[in-house]
Structures are given as C-alpha cells and as structure tokens.
Design a protein around this motif. Structure first.
Motif, mmCIF file in Angstrom:
data_model
loop_
_atom_site.group_PDB
_atom_site.id
_atom_site.type_symbol
_atom_site.label_atom_id
_atom_site.label_comp_id
_atom_site.label_asym_id
_atom_site.label_seq_id
_atom_site.Cartn_x
_atom_site.Cartn_y
_atom_site.Cartn_z
ATOM 1 N N PRO A 594 83.774 78.582 25.445
ATOM 2 C CA PRO A 594 83.642 78.592 23.904
ATOM 3 C C PRO A 594 84.603 77.647 23.321
ATOM 4 O O PRO A 594 85.483 77.120 24.240
ATOM 5 C CB PRO A 594 84.208 79.928 23.527
ATOM 6 C CG PRO A 594 85.101 80.402 24.771
ATOM 7 C CD PRO A 594 84.283 79.790 25.944
ATOM 8 N N GLU A 595 84.577 77.306 22.083
ATOM 9 C CA GLU A 595 85.281 76.326 21.214
ATOM 10 C C GLU A 595 86.733 76.807 21.224
ATOM 11 O O GLU A 595 86.945 78.102 21.249
ATOM 12 C CB GLU A 595 84.839 76.049 19.876
ATOM 13 C CG GLU A 595 83.923 74.933 19.883
ATOM 14 C CD GLU A 595 83.509 74.997 18.431
ATOM 15 O OE1 GLU A 595 82.405 75.325 18.219
ATOM 16 O OE2 GLU A 595 84.252 74.735 17.486
ATOM 17 N N LYS A 596 87.656 75.945 21.416
ATOM 18 C CA LYS A 596 89.030 76.350 21.073
ATOM 19 C C LYS A 596 89.283 76.025 19.759
ATOM 20 O O LYS A 596 88.965 75.130 18.950
ATOM 21 C CB LYS A 596 89.995 75.313 21.940
ATOM 22 C CG LYS A 596 90.085 75.890 23.213
ATOM 23 C CD LYS A 596 91.113 75.583 23.985
ATOM 24 C CE LYS A 596 91.271 75.781 25.292
ATOM 25 N NZ LYS A 596 90.233 76.574 26.093
ATOM 26 N N PRO A 597 90.018 76.983 19.246
ATOM 27 C CA PRO A 597 90.202 76.974 17.560
ATOM 28 C C PRO A 597 91.559 76.027 17.373
ATOM 29 O O PRO A 597 92.223 75.574 18.457
ATOM 30 C CB PRO A 597 90.736 78.457 17.370
ATOM 31 C CG PRO A 597 91.245 78.890 18.588
ATOM 32 C CD PRO A 597 90.505 78.550 19.874
ATOM 33 N N ALA A 598 91.627 75.543 16.216
ATOM 34 C CA ALA A 598 92.531 74.582 15.880
ATOM 35 C C ALA A 598 93.979 75.485 15.902
ATOM 36 O O ALA A 598 93.995 76.699 16.155
ATOM 37 C CB ALA A 598 92.472 74.117 14.372
ATOM 38 N N GLU A 599 94.978 74.652 15.823
ATOM 39 C CA GLU A 599 96.318 75.329 16.181
ATOM 40 C C GLU A 599 96.511 76.294 14.779
ATOM 41 O O GLU A 599 96.392 75.977 13.787
ATOM 42 C CB GLU A 599 97.312 74.261 15.754
ATOM 43 C CG GLU A 599 98.937 74.619 15.732
ATOM 44 C CD GLU A 599 99.278 74.952 17.283
ATOM 45 O OE1 GLU A 599 98.861 74.293 18.003
ATOM 46 O OE2 GLU A 599 100.077 76.117 17.435
ATOM 47 N N GLY A 600 97.025 77.579 15.141
ATOM 48 C CA GLY A 600 97.183 78.410 14.038
ATOM 49 C C GLY A 600 96.062 79.263 13.729
ATOM 50 O O GLY A 600 95.931 80.238 12.999
ATOM 51 N N TYR A 601 94.682 79.106 14.389
ATOM 52 C CA TYR A 601 93.761 79.613 14.051
ATOM 53 C C TYR A 601 93.366 80.583 15.188
ATOM 54 O O TYR A 601 93.459 80.297 16.448
ATOM 55 C CB TYR A 601 92.578 78.625 13.875
ATOM 56 C CG TYR A 601 92.589 78.200 12.292
ATOM 57 C CD1 TYR A 601 93.321 76.995 11.900
ATOM 58 C CD2 TYR A 601 91.601 78.439 11.379
ATOM 59 C CE1 TYR A 601 93.484 76.548 10.837
ATOM 60 C CE2 TYR A 601 91.546 77.900 10.167
ATOM 61 C CZ TYR A 601 92.526 77.008 9.799
ATOM 62 O OH TYR A 601 92.556 76.432 8.813
#
Lengths: 728, 349, 178
Positions: A594-601
């Motif tokens: 899966p995609e990694k979310p952005a920082e803080g997400y």
C-alpha cells in the motif's frame, strides 16, 4: 424453567391490508398503554438490512409494539439482531418522508413542494417520455438496494431501460463474488454459506462479526467461541471478534494479500494442503505452487508487520484442521482496489483446505425455485450496457457497476444517461467521491429518489417518493438461501402513518402513466404473491399465517451426496487462472504494497456498528439513542503524541484537503498506532434528517480518492489518509 | 491500561450520579438548624422549669423561628420529589429499615412540638395575636405555670432535636453505594454542624433590629416574634457572649469531626480513598477547603475569639460565615457523595 | 418458590445491544433511558489486549439496599422474589437511586423510579425476560438458581463466574461467566 425460547403465538392474524388502508396516527414511542392490551402477532420478514430475517411483529391495541424473530425462520432462528429488534423505531422515526415532494428551486437547495402522488407520477412520466424520445429508454437508469425495487425495476425495464446497478456489487461484495467466480466458478451469494457452526477453525480476514450483525453467522460465531475452537482474526483493529480470538494479527492496513500469499506458501511448502481435493478438482496446481514459492513468511512479515513464526503458526492452526477449517470470505471487501485478487486468494486458500462442500467449511447452499408470474417480456435493445460496455472497462464484472454507470452519466459515452431512479440507496454515502456523484446528477434531466428516510441524495432529487417501511407493506416473496431453502412472506402489520406507499403500488401507477399498464397486470400484489405460491405448491394461507415455508431438505456436504461442481471455464478450481492471464492480469494474485501516507497522515479504515445499518438508521429513535454518533478511534500512544484527549472534538482532513465534520476522538489501545477508524454512515446533512443532522462525521465525505479494481470495477474504501484538525 | 466504556446514559445517573441538587442540601441545612434550635430551646425550657431566665430569647422566639424554617425545609423537600402528588404514600406506612420513613414521621411530630413550644410564649412574643386569641393565654399558662410540664417539653424538644439532627446523617450513612457517606461520623457531624448553625442563626436573629421597640402589628409583630428578644432592649451581653462561646466550641468540635471523617476515609478501602480524593481536590475541593473549612469554620473561630477578647468589634459577620459554611458543608457532601461510587478493585487490576 | 437468577457468558457476548433494544420495546422504556446496558473493559496495551464485554441491568439483589431505604415501601421484593417498584407508591425521593451501587435505577419522565423488572410479566407466563430471549449469541440464561437441573444452576457449578461489586454486600443474582 429453562428453554423458555419457543415463542407463544398469542394470536396470529392474517389481516389483509388493502391499498386503501386508513392512515393511523403515529404516537411517539413509550407512551403506549400498559401491557394488558389485545395483542396480535403477524409474521413478516425484516428489511433493516439485506439479510431479511423472518420475524413476528406484535401489535397491541392496534399500535405497533415490538418485532421479534420468527422461530421458524432458519436465518434468525427466532432471534433478530438489534436493528431488527429496533425496527419498530423506523415506523416511529420522526424524520420519515411523509409525502411526495417536488423540487422547487435549484437542485440541492432542499426546497420542496408537497404534491399528490398523481402529480408526482405525471411529472415523472412526462420527463421519462422526453428522455425516451430524445435519447432512448436506455438513457434511463436505476440504482437500487432492497427487495422493494423489484417492481419499479420491472416497470422501468418494461419501458426499455437496460441500465440498473446496486452498490452492493462494486462498493461491497462484488470483488469477493468475482474472486470466487474466477476460482470456483460461483459467487457465494447472500448469505455466504459459511459452516461456522461446525468448523474447527475460523479465520476472519477483516470481518468483524459481532460488530457487523450478519444474523445466523453471529449466532454461529458465538457458538464457535463457546466450543473453544481456535479463531484467527486479522484486523488492524482489536475488534470484538479479535477479543474472542486465539490469535489476533494486528496487520498493517492494506497488506492482507501478502499474509494470504504467505499462508498459501506455508501450506504448499509444508504439504499441509488437501492433496486429494487438489488432485481431483484442481487445475494447473504446479504453476500456482511455483508462483507461491516467493511469498515466504519472512517476506510477508516485512510487508504486514506480523512476525514470521506467527504466520507459520496460524497457517498450521487452520491447515491441520482441514477440511473443517474456514477462511471467511468476508462481505464488504472493497478495501484497496485489488480486492478481487485478494478475494481470489481467499478462495484459493479455502481450496487448499479442500473445504468446498465440506462440513465445517463452505457448504452447498440451497433455495426454493418459485414459479414466476406471467409478465410481458422486456423489449430488446441493441445498445450495450452503459456501465461496462461490452465488458471492456471491467472484463470480469459479473454484475453492473454503479460507478461505471455514474461515469457514463458524467461523460455521456457511449451514450448519455439522462434519468436516474434511486431506490433505497444513498448514493452520496454509498459511492466514493461525492463530487463525481454531484457532477453526474448535473447531467440528469430527471432524478427520482424513492426512500423511507430523507437521504443525502434525496436532497438533490427532482422528485422524492416516500416509501412505507417494511412493517407497513407487501413485497416480493423471499426465496432464502441457506442450508435449507425457504420462502418468506412480507405483509403489512400496521398502516403507514402518512402518505407513504409501497413500491409495488408506485410501480403500478408508473406503468399506467407511462402507457404500459400491461407490465403490472395484477390489481393488487396479493394476487401476484398468491399466484406464485399456488404454482409453486405453497399454501398461501399457511404462509400468511406462519410467515415461513421451508423448502425440501437437500444435502449440503459432499459426503451426503451434495453435487460438487465448479462453474469455471475448465470446470475445475482454477489455481492458475488462464482467463486472467489472457486478459493481461495476474493469473495468481500478486501483492502491491500500500501507499505510505504523508507525514502526520493516517490511513482511514471503516466498518459497521451493530445497531446501525449503513446511513439509514441514524434517526431511528431506538437505535440512535444507543449510538447517536460515531467517533474516530485513535491509538493511545498516537493520541498522546498528538495531544488528543478522549472525547475531544476534532475534524479530519484528507489528502485532498477535504475537511470532514466535527467528530469526537476515542482514545483506545484497540487500534494500531498508525491507523484510524470510524464507523460508516454518520454525518447527515439533509435538513429533513433533523434528528441525525450533523451527528458524528461522514466517512463517505472523506472518501474522495479511490482506486478502481481493474478486474471488475470495485471501488476502494480504504484509500484515503487523514490528519487531525483540532477544533478551536 | 484500563478502558471502561458503558452504553448507559440515563439522565441524572450518567456520567455520574446527580439526582439531588440544591433542594436536599438546603433541607439538610435548614433541618440541621432547626434541630439545633430545638436543642437550645429545650435546654432553655429546662432552665425555665428550674426557675431562671423566664424570658430568654431561646425558649420564646426560637420555636417559632424554627417552625418557619422547617416550612422552608419541607418545601425544599417537596420540590425535590419527582412524584410529589404521591407524597401522601409516606404517611400511610412505616418502614422500619428506612431512615427516611423514620424521619418523615419524626418531622410530623416535630411540627407539633414546635407549634406547642411556640404557643407556650406566643402571647408574650406576639402581643397582637395574644390579644385577639385569648385561649392562647390559657394554653400558655398550662405550660408556663407548671415546671414539670415545662421540663417535659424541654426533654421532648431536646430528644426530637437530636433525632432530626442525626437522622439525615444516618440516612446518608446507610448507603453503601456512596462511599463518601458510608461512615458513622456523619450523623454526629450533621448534629454538631446543625447546632453551630443554630447558634449562628439565633445570634444573627438576635441582632436584627436590636433595641427598637417590638412592633405589635400583624406582619411586623409576626416578624418580631421570630427574631426579636422581648422588649425594647438589646439582648444581654452575657447571652450574646454565651452564644459566641458556644459557637466557637461547636465549630472546633465540627473541625475535629471533619478531620476524623477524612482520616477514616483515607485509611479505608480504595472506594473510600477515592471518595476522599473527590472531596479534597478537583471539582469539590474548592468548595470544601474555601467554603467549608476556611470561610465556614476557621475564619469564624478566629473572628469570634477576637471578638470575645475585645480585639475587634462585635459584628454579625462570623454568624453569616458560619451559615454559609454550614450550607456549603451540606452541599459539598451531598454532591460529592453522589459522585462517589464503589470502585471495583477487581476491575482496577 | 423459585429463586430466579441470570447467568451471562461474557465470552460469547459481543456487546451488540440487542438486549437493550428488546427491553425497550418489550417494556415501553422511554427513549433516551435504558434498563440494561453494555459495559466493556479493555486491559493491556496494544497489541497485548483483553476485553470483557458484559450486559448489565438491575441485579435483583438478595440484600437489596434500594428496598431498605424506601420510605413508602414502593421499592419492594415481590412474590417472585424480584425487586420491583410500585409506581403509585413512589414519591420520587430518589433515595433508592443513591442507594444502588450499580446505577440500575433512573427517574422515569412520569416521576416515579423505574428499572429492570426481569420482565416478571413474561416470567409469570413461563417465558424468559426479553433480553434473554433476543440475544443473538445465546449468551444469556435465566432460571431457578435453586433447581439443580436448571441451566443457570448447572453453569454456575461448572464454569468460573463472578458478580458485580460483591464487596457491597448486596448478593446480586446476575452472574457473569468468564
């Protein structure tokens, strides 16, 4: 004193409610007279969800009192789930649609004029005729979810409509149906024939039985807990099911397919699979086995966060108990956009266990074939279906794709869709990316919404038609699927409180106005129902009195003689799918991290609550008082890090910058630190939904990004990442 | 880590119990005062029976003042009831296990006792009425003329005063579900607090319009009957000083009892320890430390001690503070008590 | 006379609240009030967790503090041994509400105090309480604790169980199997 479970039928009335029933006053709940009134019990089947359990509705002094399970019903076995038990609340729901509404002012402005049914149908018919003459009847589409759609859809098809779809395919079980069809040649139907009652090991991949109230399955699940069989739950969240499991695998969201592949790897490499079954029914097993070799537990541990020894131990746990071992196929499986392949992996795993048609595995289910009522044939069309023309968009879709139909409505290709009938489904909540749904609606000349409650999409309608709720009406017969087939009858128990009407009646009026009265050749649906019963050798009077007639007992296990057949092109279980390969897809499921979310997400995952159904019940006074709002689950450590307190109100903002509605934080240890969870169906914004207005937050609103399964058009629901916006 | 959630959200019960608001603390305060007044009045009646001090404020005005205050208290109780039209149901039965049943019947008797006690000196304290209802003089004479009867009236006042003073403490004490109340210090604390509030109230009343001739009219006379000593003179210094000394002593005892209450809670089970914490800190801590201890007990002790040693002039401020503190004590105990609950140690581990 | 009690298997309870809704419809409980409820207790830290789910209600204690404190006898033990409230004798003083360690009672909007009755109208009819009858996990059992052959008695003999707040001395008659 014990076994007080047989319900005593105090007085079963086969009262007939004609179309001219007088509307009764609806009083608020709990002001009913004392328990000493005259009580009648009338059997019917529930529509609080799609399981349609048989129940007995009790009327006391002419007013609806309570709804209990029908002991004859093989699905409820006399016990309804909380929504069924709370169905009475839907009759008394203060926010119910009460009369036909015609839009005044712009779409979505929610300005209405109450009109008569005649006016409403005249308006609708005029618009429909205009669409037909300008574009053809194929440009009239229907979205539906519910038994009541039957006759409306029939009239539309009689008029020439060919496009109709239910969200339950592309937004729910579709990927599973296709995954199993590709592997075993059959979708699993509803309900899934899971022999939980007799299994020796149950594996739940994300399924949260106990929080989802799939009746009978929950009953059997509790029975499995009591029998102390090993239960393995794979879920980023410590669900109720996880709390009763021997093994809880708190998997990284979106990586379940890696785990499934590793499990298959263990079974194949350690020889723990059912060789006999594979030999007899399997196709091209060797190529499959070769492909599986790369998916080692160590590899999967990297991807999933579940350590390799646990992966091996759990695989052995369910493998050694085969064939009475079951990997539950799940139901709402549209998570990541590769869900048909993941479901195929589950099908393959079950196949390796050899549990098809076996006790404790997947039994062979049955239903009663009912005779049809003679109805005119539908006109032929040479246009392709608009959702998935010539299966080019989604080559393996086995049903129509709602989002495909929506797309066609937006683009007008291959041909325009100019009218939508929406029956009992809130497309704003059901379909991903609300903006697209609104864009599609913009293209329409006519939007008719039929529902019992003011849904979000009803707010955008041109015409809103109020249906009476299931306790107030007749519907099509139910031919239930299960270990033994059965037929159930729905009949009115009380009158509708205002000008609401049953869908079959609406269909009849529509047919008249469209100039095709022959499409609905019976005067009253009772004629239709009685005819079908008689021709199927079912005593209609008995059915009215008892609600349920059981079908013949037929074998459900191979050892008892049940037919083991696979409707795949090869007639075998396709471990290696040639048809997938030909179409350019992975013949054996392949894992994409899966995609990694952005920082803080954080990835936002969602699920159900036992007292609510989708977005339907949030203003039901009984059910809403049990759960008036949802909350966003945040891991305790994560909350501490972010300075979030239990009960604090926040807003979630997703990766596309969409800010959700205010919602309370639930700080809990019951979820992974990198994931957040919210129950689906809250955050209503239709002004007529006063008692649920802005309670909790809508997950649908935050679902602006989605992936479409290239095999069958399923749309992912777990593809959005959110961050926290603290309320000022 | 422990997470406990409940789906129950019954009004008044969740998230923490709050079914008694200001009405019950008001009744407890007023009831305690009346109890104290009855004890002081009874004691004065005993002195009267012995032959001294026939016209003291205590035996003359206090019963009438007590009667009026009791009405206020009973009104508060009635306002607290959720099903008031059925209040008669209390008086068709006696439930020996229920302190409230005992109290209901005792209060009925107390009404009678207060009325009789007030009647005894009414012709003197409220001349306007005394002139118009001659039979009152006869009734009054029936008691004032007989030391034996005065003595009995005194004992009855003292006895029932004690009963009223402690039964509410017993009522709260019997509730195992509320650990803050589940201590046997409570009845005594309520009694002593009631006595100190009564002393302060009488002190306050005796200072209202001192030195003016007592009005004889209906309204003015009724008011004067409740609050003024007989005659145009201010109360004797010795009477007032006695009141102040009594008050200081009672406040000191009250302080000791509160300390005992806290000690017993702090050395009991986890439920009691948590209950003590509720009282001493958090929401109720402010009212407790400031309202009850500082303003209601310590400050009046200091001020009254200074008054007695003539360091500062004599004012009604200490009396007012005692009354404020007395109500604050009832309020904080009733509210913190409802919030306290049995902590299941099993659930905590 | 039968000594009624309830035995609830917490390992099976999923906390679905079917028992709560069933009670509300069966007994016309005012919306917003509940005679029974679900309590969940989660222990541990992610990912090592345990959770106990219980459905709770009035325990119809054998030593009921709510009966002792009632000044009118409205709160009483009836002929079936169940703790009930006579609405037409209740003055709404709420002493019983303060006296109950379980928070099982509430003030009905009509003014009298109300709570779970173990559905004694059903028990008299030979049926079990609504909550027990509806439970989709079959985790609830009701019956005569003194009948050694009853399900409730058998379960208490053969399974580990606990009651709520035994230290209160109330001797509750709702038992939780673990």
């Amino acid at each position: 004193m014990e076994h007080l479970s047989r319900r005593k039928f105090l007085q079963i009335s086969a009262a007939t409610f004609g179309a001219g029933a007088v509307a009764t006053q609806v009083a608020p709940l709990s002001s009913a007279a004392g328990a000493a009134g005259e009580v009648k019990a009338i059997p019917t089947f529930c529509e609080m969800c799609f399981w349609r359990c048989g129940g007995l509705a009790y009327v006391r002094d002419g007013r609806l009192w309570k709804f209990e399970g029908n002991p004859l019903d093989p699905q409820s076995r006399g016990r309804l789930c909380p929504r069924g038990t709370g169905a009475v609340g839907s009759h008394y729901d203060p926010d119910r649609l009460r009369q036909p509404l015609l839009r005044k002012g712009g779409r979505g402005k929610e300005q209405w004029a109450a009109v008569s049914w005649d006016e409403a149908f005249s308006f609708i018919a005029e618009k429909m005729k205009a669409v037909k003459s300008a574009h053809g009847a194929e440009s009239i589409a229907m979205f539906n979810h519910g038994v009541g759609a039957r006759f409306l859809l029939h009239v539309l098809r009689s008029y020439g409509a060919i496009n109709y779809a239910g969200p339950s395919f592309a937004q729910c079980r579709g990927p599973r149906d296709v995954g199993f069809t590709l592997t075993m040649g059959t979708d699993l139907g509803s309900p899934e024939p899971t022999d939980i009652e007799n299994t020796d090991c149950l594996v739940l991949i994300g399924s949260h039985l106990g929080e989802n109230m799939h009746n009978l399955q929950v009953q059997e699940f509790a029975n499995a807990v009591e029998r102390r069989i090993p239960i393995i739950v794979v879920d980023p969240r410590y669900s109720v099911a996880a709390s009763k499991a021997k093994h809880w695998l708190p998997i990284r969201p979106g990586t379940d397919l890696a785990l499934l592949l590793a499990w298959m790897n263990v079974l194949v490499s350690e020889g723990l699979y059912d060789r006999e079954f594979v030999a007899k029914y399997g196709l091209v097993f060797d190529k499959f086995a070769a492909e599986i070799r790369q998916y080692t537990p160590d590899w999967a541990a990297e991807q999933t966060g579940i350590d390799a020894p646990t992966i091996r131990a759990t695989a052995r746990e369910f493998a050694i108990r085969r064939p009475a071992s079951l990997i539950h196929p799940g139901r709402r499986v549209n998570w990541n956009g590769d869900d048909a392949q993941r479901s195929r992996a589950i099908a393959l795993l079950n196949a390796l266990l050899g549990n098809w048609g076996r006790r404790g595995g997947i039994y062979i289910n049955h239903h009663v074939e009912l005779a049809a009522f003679p109805l005119p044939k539908y006109p032929k069309s040479d246009k392709p279906k608009a959702d998935n023309p010539s299966l080019e968009r989604y080559p393996f879709a086995t049903e129509s794709v709602t989002t495909g139909l929506r797309e066609t409505t937006i683009t007008g290709k291959p041909y325009p869709i100019k009218a939508w009938w929406v029956y009992s489904t809130d497309l704003i909540h059901a379909l991903p990316n609300e903006a697209e749904t609104l864009k599609a609606i913009d293209q329409l000349d006519l939007l008719v919404v039929v529902d019992t409650m003011p849904s979000e999409i009803a707010g955008y309608a041109d015409v809103v038609l109020p249906e009476d709720m299931f306790l107030e009406r007749y519907d099509e017969l139910l031919a239930g699927w299960g270990r033994q087939g059965w037929v159930a009858l729905r009949q009115p128990v009380v009158s509708a409180p205002a000008d609401q009407k049953p869908a079959w009646w609406m269909a009849k009026q529509l047919a008249e106005k469209l100039g095709i009265p022959e499409a609905m050749p019976f005067k009253h649906i009772e004629e239709y129902l009685a005819y079908r019963c008689e021709k199927s050798n079912i005593d209609f009077a008995k059915l009215k009195a008892e609600g349920i007639v059981m079908g013949p007992k037929e074998p459900i296990y191979a050892e008892d003689g049940a037919a083991i057949e696979f409707g795949t092109p090869s007639g075998k279980v396709e471990f290696w799918s040639d048809q997938l390969k030909q179409a350019g897809f992975d013949p054996v499921p392949n894992f994409t991290p899966p995609e990694k979310p952005a920082e803080g997400y954080f990835p936002l995952i969602t699920g159900r609550a036992p007292v609510h159904t989708f977005s339907r019940t949030q203003s039901n006074p009984l059910l809403a008082s049990l759960m008036p709002e949802n909350s966003v689950w945040v891991n305790g450590g994560t909350a501490a890090r972010l300075g979030l307190k239990n009960g604090q109100v926040v807003k979630l903002k997703n990766q596309d910058g969409v800010v959700g509605q205010p919602v309370k934080v639930k700080v809990t240890q019951r979820i992974r630190p990198d994931t957040v969870y919210m129950v689906y169906g809250f955050g209503h914004t239709n002004k007529m939904r006063k008692h649920a207005f802005m309670k909790g937050a809508s997950v649908a609103q935050l679902t602006t990004r989605y992936k479409t399964d290239p095999l069958m058009g399923g749309t992912s629901l777990h593809s959005n990442f959110v961050t926290f916006v603290k309320e000022g | 880590m422990l997470e406990v959630t409940t789906t129950r959200h019954n009004p008044g019960i969740d998230p923490s119990l709050h079914v008694w608001g200001w009405e019950i603390p008001l009744y407890l305060f007023v009831g305690g005062m009346v109890a104290g007044m009855m004890i002081f009045a009874g004691w004065a009646m005993l002195r009267t029976a012995r032959g001294d001090d026939t016209k003291t404020f205590f035996s003359v005005q206090t019963p009438l003042l007590g009667f009026m205050l009791l009405n206020l208290g009973m009104l508060a109780l009635l306002l607290d009831l959720a099903h008031p039209l059925y209040v008669w149901a209390v008086y068709i039965t006696f439930q020996p296990a229920s302190p409230m049943s005992w109290g209901s019947w005792v209060l009925l008797a107390v009404y009678g006792i207060l009325l009789v006690s007030a009647l005894v000196r009414l012709p003197e304290s409220w001349p306007w009425l005394g002139e118009r209802v001659p039979v009152l003089a006869k009734a009054s004479q029936y008691f004032t003329g007989s030391p034996a009867r005065m003595r009995w009236l005194g004992y009855i006042n003292i006895g029932f005063g004690i009963a009223v003073g402690i039964y509410t403490g017993i009522l709260l004490n019997t509730m195992v579900a509320r650990p803050l109340w589940n201590t046997s210090v409570l009845p005594l604390l309520f009694l002593v607090s009631g006595l100190s509030a009564a002393a302060a109230a009488m002190h306050l009343a005796s200072r209202v319009f001192p030195g003016r001739p007592a009005p004889l009219s209906l309204v003015g006379g009724a008011f004067a009957a409740m609050t003024q000593p007989i005659g145009p003179q201010p109360p004797e210094k010795s009477t007032v000083n006695a009141l102040i000394r009594a008050d200081v002593a009672l406040l000191a005892v009250e302080l000791v009892l509160i300390a005992l209450l806290l000690m017993s809670l702090a050395t009991s089970t986890l439920s009691q320890i948590e209950a003590a914490r509720l009282l001493l800190s958090g929401k109720f801590g402010l009212v407790f430390w400031v309202g009850v201890v500082a303003v209601g007990i310590l400050l009046p002790i200091v001020l009254q001690a200074l008054e007695l040693s003539h360091r500062i002039p004599h004012t009604v401020i200490p009396a007012v503070l005692v009354l404020v503190g007395g109500f604050a004590l009832r309020w904080v105990l009733v509210n913190a008590g409802q919030a306290s609950e049995i902590v299941s140690t099993a659930a905590r581990l | 006379m039968a000594r009624y009690g309830m035995v609830i298997d917490t390992t099976k309870c999923v906390g679905c609240m079917d028992c709560v809704v069933a009670c509300q419809t069966e007994n016309d409980v005012p919306v917003g009030y509940a005679r029974d409820w679900i309590t969940t207790t989660v222990r541990g830290e992610f990912p090592k967790l345990t959770m106990e789910i219980r459905t709770e209600r009035c325990n119809h204690c054998e030593n009921p503090p709510c009966v002792a404190c009632c000044p009118t006898g409205a709160s009483h033990v009836n002929d079936l041994g169940l703790v009930k409230v006579k609405a037409n004798r209740c003055i709404g003083c709420k002493a019983c509400i303060s006296a109950c360690p379980y928070g099982a009672r509430y003030v009905h909007p009509k003014g009298y105090v109300d709570k779970c009755t173990f559905c004694d109208h059903r028990v008299r009819d030979g049926r079990s309480p609504a909550c027990v009858s509806v439970c989709p996990t079959h985790c609830m059992h009701f019956g005569d604790l003194d009948d050694p052959n009853s399900t409730v008695a058998t379960l208490l003999r053969t399974r580990k169980w606990h009651v709520l707040l035994p230290e209160a001395g109330t001797r509750p008659r709702v038992f939780y199997l673990t």
